[in-house]
Write an enzyme that holds these catalytic residues in place. Structure first.
Site, PDB file in Angstrom:
ATOM      1  N   ASP A  84       0.748  -1.283  -0.060  1.00 34.66           N
ATOM      2  CA  ASP A  84       0.077   0.108   0.083  1.00 34.66           C
ATOM      3  C   ASP A  84       0.865   1.147  -0.148  1.00 34.66           C
ATOM      4  OD1 ASP A  84      -2.009   2.262   0.583  1.00 34.66           O
ATOM      5  OD2 ASP A  84      -3.280   0.470   1.578  1.00 34.66           O
ATOM      6  N   SER A 128      -7.320   4.140  -1.519  1.00 32.77           N
ATOM      7  CA  SER A 128      -7.012   2.846  -1.533  1.00 32.77           C
ATOM      8  C   SER A 128      -8.315   2.115  -1.606  1.00 32.77           C
ATOM      9  CB  SER A 128      -6.427   2.409   0.001  1.00 32.77           C
ATOM     10  OG  SER A 128      -5.053   2.730  -0.199  1.00 32.77           O
ATOM     11  N   SER A 191      -8.072  -1.852   1.331  1.00 32.11           N
ATOM     12  CA  SER A 191      -7.482  -2.807   0.613  1.00 32.11           C
ATOM     13  C   SER A 191      -7.916  -4.339   0.523  1.00 32.11           C
ATOM     14  CB  SER A 191      -5.923  -2.793   0.749  1.00 32.11           C
ATOM     15  OG  SER A 191      -5.735  -1.539   0.436  1.00 32.11           O
ATOM     16  N   GLU A 353      -1.561  -7.730   1.918  1.00 32.38           N
ATOM     17  CA  GLU A 353      -1.247  -6.471   1.956  1.00 32.38           C
ATOM     18  C   GLU A 353      -0.247  -6.054   3.017  1.00 32.38           C
ATOM     19  OE1 GLU A 353      -3.550  -2.109   2.344  1.00 32.38           O
ATOM     20  OE2 GLU A 353      -4.006  -3.728   3.359  1.00 32.38           O
ATOM     21  N   ASP A 358       2.053   2.836   3.505  1.00 33.86           N
ATOM     22  CA  ASP A 358       1.053   3.978   3.086  1.00 33.86           C
ATOM     23  C   ASP A 358       1.139   4.954   4.513  1.00 33.86           C
ATOM     24  OD1 ASP A 358      -1.035   5.552   1.597  1.00 33.86           O
ATOM     25  OD2 ASP A 358      -2.156   4.623   3.588  1.00 33.86           O
ATOM     26  N   HIS A 362       2.072   8.853   4.922  1.00 32.33           N
ATOM     27  CA  HIS A 362       1.388   9.994   5.468  1.00 32.33           C
ATOM     28  C   HIS A 362       1.831  10.713   6.548  1.00 32.33           C
ATOM     29  CE1 HIS A 362      -2.193   9.197   2.811  1.00 32.33           C
ATOM     30  NE2 HIS A 362      -2.452   8.043   3.235  1.00 32.33           N
ATOM     31  N   ASP A 399      -1.194   0.108  -4.769  1.00 25.16           N
ATOM     32  CA  ASP A 399      -2.349   0.762  -5.258  1.00 25.16           C
ATOM     33  C   ASP A 399      -2.179   2.185  -5.843  1.00 25.16           C
ATOM     34  OD1 ASP A 399      -1.477   1.382  -2.709  1.00 25.16           O
ATOM     35  OD2 ASP A 399      -3.483   1.351  -1.687  1.00 25.16           O
ATOM     36  N   HIS A 400      -1.185   2.742  -5.096  1.00 28.24           N
ATOM     37  CA  HIS A 400      -1.232   4.206  -5.541  1.00 28.24           C
ATOM     38  C   HIS A 400       0.188   4.556  -4.917  1.00 28.24           C
ATOM     39  CE1 HIS A 400      -1.609   5.119  -1.299  1.00 28.24           C
ATOM     40  NE2 HIS A 400      -2.848   4.591  -1.300  1.00 28.24           N
ATOM     41  N   HIS A 477      -1.318  11.356  -1.225  1.00 28.48           N
ATOM     42  CA  HIS A 477      -0.977  10.114  -2.178  1.00 28.48           C
ATOM     43  C   HIS A 477      -0.502  11.052  -3.395  1.00 28.48           C
ATOM     44  CE1 HIS A 477      -4.290   7.431  -0.759  1.00 28.48           C
ATOM     45  NE2 HIS A 477      -3.382   7.470   0.191  1.00 28.48           N
TER      46      HIS A 477
END
Length: 523
Positions: A84, A128, A191, A353, A358, A362, A399-400, A477
């Site tokens: 992620d 996500s 996710s 995952e 992720d 952040h 995912d990104h 993101h």
């Protein structure tokens, strides 16, 4: 007249020369000549032309051998690994974090690589939820929605089930295969929930969130309930991750005394256990690493592991806080999942995952993101060793992306978490890793002094928030493409640049399941 022309020509030439001089200065600034690092010692073999030619020849030979015989076996098993927020920059930084830029994160050794486009139907930068919908169901959706098509707007209180979209998890189940999910986030998070859930709002993980959105929990079923009660979730053979509090009522303390979050009086964990009894199946619920280790997989039909009230700890924090013996790592859960799912002769689909890469980004805590990426790669390596390339397709993707970049002119094997060797124009240092925005702004600027001097700051500390240009409480993101790495049957399909929603189609074709099975392609 001629004299005026000559004067004008002289000044024109002078102007051009000045412009050229400025361009040269700019060129020097763009490619600075830095002092050599005393810590850097070149590897002897890298000084020789033959070394690089031999290395290139070896890589070329491997590629020619791979292309000579394509693996077009049907995939009995499919494992999708999702990092992620694992951008290309994150992977490259992880190489350096491992000690040198010439390292390879394990899945970079996979023979085929592609790039997927991650945008949502209504947003350029995705989240996500809409991405999970894309890479699990083959349908792009609106930002913040999960398991539904783009006719559903985020937060719609009434959703027509005709807009629900099925995941590759269901396609696998329909084909007689088993399916499972493993995550370091909550099992109800966006996710993993993409495998089994259908909601207009990704935050509807328990009934209280639906109520706070001024919608009805009677009309809208929360994600935790869908996992326990709805067909796809109910038939998942493996469910492992965090999120215990989302399954129990506020009046019900869990195994360590923490109350749940639900407001409907339900204990969905007990409900899950009761359903398995009614099915005549052996359903095992565990909440600790000890419980997982004590589980006899050979005698277990269904495994539910909820190892934390919310997300599992960052991988590095497991070591630093001595959680290694309390909660499982991603590799621990991946191993248990494969062992259980492998009992089915028809094969399986497994979603794994690493959810906290992720979350570290952040928070602009790059060290934690890289530690989790390194553990993610270890879990992929373990899975590849436990399975056979002839019948098990493993796909690794993200995912990104995020806004972290690698900048400055760090020395070859310089610690990626340190300060760049060159100073900025204000004669102050800056970090090699930095973010376009986020909470790291507080380590970058203050109102009194301007840019902060990091000369005596320990940027190697896991809690250090890396420099950010724009102040935001949570870094955003990114919108660029992400990598897709493949190994196993029909691995060659995953090359090129394509929509993220193509990923489940290619996996399903390899396994001959769902709407993309070979016999359904021309229907």
């Amino acid at each position: 007249m001629v004299k005026s022309f000559l004067i004008l020509s002289f000044f024109a030439l002078l102007f051009i020369q000045v412009q050229c001089d400025l361009t040269d200065d700019q060129e020097h600034a763009q490619h600075p000549r830095l002092q050599s690092s005393r810590d850097f010692e070149a590897l002897d073999e890298e000084l020789e032309t033959r070394f690089w030619h031999d290395k290139a020849q070896s890589i070329l030979a491997d590629k020619l051998a791979t292309h000579k015989k394509l693996n077009e076996n049907r995939a009995k098993n499919v494992i999708l690994f999702l990092g992620d927020g694992m951008s290309i920059h994150t992977i490259a930084a992880t190489r350096a974090f491992m000690g040198d830029s010439n390292k390879q994160v394990f899945f970079e050794k996979f023979p085929y690589l592609g790039l997927s486009k991650t945008y949502a139907v209504n947003e350029r930068t995705p989240d996500s939820a809409n991405t999970a919908t894309a890479y699990l169901t083959g349908v792009k959706a609106n930002y913040g929605t999960l398991g539904v098509n783009a006719q559903v707007q985020r937060g719609d209180c009434v959703t027509n089930s005709s807009n629900h979209v099925e995941s590759i998890g269901k396609w696998a189940q329909d084909a007689g295969k088993w399916a499972g999910i493993v995550t370091t986030a909550r099992v109800t998070h966006a996710s993993p929930a993409g495998v089994y859930a259908h909601v207009a709002e990704r935050e509807w993980e328990h009934d209280g969130e639906i109520i706070s959105s001024n919608c009805s929990p009677e009309i809208n079923t929360d994600v935790a309930r869908q996992l326990v009660e709805w067909p796809v979730g109910q038939e998942l053979r493996v469910i492992m991750g965090g999120g215990r509090s989302y399954f129990r009522d506020q009046s019900q303390p869990d195994e360590i005394g923490v109350a749940g979050l639900r407001s409907d009086g339900r204990d969905l964990i007990k409900d899950w256990q009761e359903i398995k009894k009614q099915q005549g199946a052996e359903g095992k619920y565990v909440w600790s690493l000890k419980g997982l280790r004590d589980t006899d997989i050979s005698k277990t039909d269904y495994l539910l592991g909820l190892f934390d009230t919310s997300h599992l700890p960052y991988h590095g924090d497991r070591r630093r806080t001595h959680y290694e013996e309390a909660e499982p790592s991603l590799s621990d859960m991946t191993e248990a999942a494969i062992n259980l799912l492998s009992k089915n002769d028809e094969g399986y689909f497994l979603f794994v995952e690493s959810g906290r890469i992720d979350m570290a980004h952040h928070a602009t805590k790059a060290k934690k993101a890289l530690e989790d990426t390194q553990e993610f790669a270890a879990a992929v390596e373990l899975a590849r060793k436990m399975t056979n390339e002839e019948d098990t397709l493993i796909v690794v993707t993200s995912d990104h992306s995020h806004t972290m970049s690698i900048n400055g002119y760090p020395y070859r094997r310089q610690n990626i978490l340190s300060l760049a060797p060159n100073l900025a124009d204000d004669e102050l240092p800056f970090t090699v890793l930095s973010y376009a925005n986020g909470p790291g702004f507080t380590d970058t600027y203050n109102s009194e002094d301007g840019r902060i001097d990091l000369s005596h700051v320990n940027t190697l500390n896991e809690e250090f928030a890396f420099q950010a240009t724009v102040p935001l409480s949570s870094e955003t993101h990114g919108a660029e493409d992400v990598g897709v790495f493949a190994s196993g049957p029909f691995e060659h399909l995953f090359t090129g640049n394509y929509e993220q929603s193509s990923i489940p189609a290619m996996m399903a074709y390899a396994a001959n399941i769902g709407p993309f099975a070979k016999d359904k392609l021309n229907e």
